[in-house]
Motif scaffolding. Structure first.
Motif, PDB file in Angstrom:
ATOM      1  N   HIS A 139      21.415   4.436  -0.128  1.00  0.00           N
ATOM      2  CA  HIS A 139      22.163   4.166  -1.356  1.00  0.00           C
ATOM      3  C   HIS A 139      22.489   2.679  -1.464  1.00  0.00           C
ATOM      4  CE1 HIS A 139      24.709   5.075  -4.772  1.00  0.00           C
ATOM      5  NE2 HIS A 139      25.703   4.415  -4.219  1.00  0.00           N
ATOM      6  N   ARG A 199      19.275   0.640  -2.338  1.00  0.00           N
ATOM      7  CA  ARG A 199      18.397   1.283  -3.314  1.00  0.00           C
ATOM      8  C   ARG A 199      17.597   0.287  -4.150  1.00  0.00           C
ATOM      9  NH1 ARG A 199      23.631   1.559  -4.664  1.00  0.00           N
ATOM     10  NH2 ARG A 199      24.342   0.999  -6.772  1.00  0.00           N
ATOM     11  N   GLU A 211      13.944  -0.271  -2.614  1.00  0.00           N
ATOM     12  CA  GLU A 211      13.186   0.933  -2.300  1.00  0.00           C
ATOM     13  C   GLU A 211      11.719   0.598  -2.046  1.00  0.00           C
ATOM     14  OE1 GLU A 211      13.114   5.512  -3.909  1.00  0.00           O
ATOM     15  OE2 GLU A 211      13.644   3.890  -5.271  1.00  0.00           O
TER      16      GLU A 211
END
Length: 262
Positions: A198, A201, A204
């Motif tokens: 999280h 993120r 990614e």
């Protein structure tokens, strides 16, 4: 985007669960929110602006949003992206729809990121889009290694790993198996991984999180082919204390702790 009947909603339905995305269907938005808008050129532009605003709120919260609508003109697309650039998927599967006015109005989107042809299933095209939006971690590329407990993962860790990403391009985050060995290690691997994913993120596809044994020593021989160095950050970041964070989080719910890491 694309003509009515080109398969936009079918593709969106296949794509949304793959991205855990919020799906905004134009017909539903018109029915529930934009009841004041018709289909004039001006109203279509306003519809696009509002659809863009809805998507922007999801993106600001760290999620993916899918805008499933015709968006027929360059003006409408400009209005849709007033809050930020979007990934344009053009469903070029039919030459005309059942609506003559929309056929006359529709302009092929240029530029676009993905052009969906009549070949291939919605699932195929959904996978194409996912691979574009979520780059796959390549284990053969040069990679920086970070080993830690991450009890919990915090802002100092994030900045340290961002520096590694800046220098090397991608990182491997190795989480030591210390859960339950002391009061300083309350979190299990899955919780730690979720917080790391999280918190990172925005990167990614450029990092991987994996469990490792409770590593206490690192030995190496000569000419090992990699560098070992300490990254020094600013004094404020260096002063962040995981112990103090754990004490604060002891009075908060797991969800509050998780979201506080955003």
């Amino acid at each position: 985007m694309g003509l009515p009947g080109s398969g936009k909603t079918t593709l969106a339905n296949a794509l949304a669960p793959r991205l855990n995305a919020v799906h905004f269907n134009a017909d539903a938005v018109r029915q529930e929110i934009n009841k004041d808008l018709g289909f004039s050129v001006g109203d279509r532009i306003e519809q696009a602006r509002r659809m863009g605003w809805l998507c922007d709120q999801v993106v600001k919260a760290g999620g993916y949003a899918i805008a499933d609508f015709v968006c027929p003109t360059a003006g409408a697309r400009e209005a849709f992206q007033v809050g930020g650039d979007a990934t344009i998927v053009w469903l070029d599967r039919i030459s005309k729809s059942r609506y003559a006015d929309t056929n006359q109005l529709f302009e092929a989107p240029h530029p676009h990121h993905v052009r969906v042809s009549a070949d291939g299933t919605p699932e195929h095209w959904a996978e194409v889009i996912v691979r574009m939006l979520r780059p796959v971690f390549d284990p053969q590329k040069p990679t920086a290694l970070f080993v830690g407990r991450y009890q919990p993962f915090h802002e100092g860790h994030r900045r340290l790993i961002e520096e590694g990403l800046r220098r090397v391009g991608q990182v491997c985050i190795a989480v030591r198996a210390t859960h339950g060995t002391s009061i300083k290690d309350p979190h299990d691997f899955e919780y730690i991984r979720a917080r790391i994913e999280h918190g990172l993120r925005a990167y990614e596809g450029r990092f991987v999180v994996m469990p490792v044994p409770n590593v206490s020593h690192i030995f190496y021989g000569r000419d090992v082919g990699y560098q070992i160095e300490r990254l020094e950050l600013d004094a404020v970041t260096e002063a962040i204390s995981a112990t103090q964070i754990r004490l604060r989080e002891a009075t908060r719910s797991p969800l509050e702790c998780f979201l506080g890491n955003a």
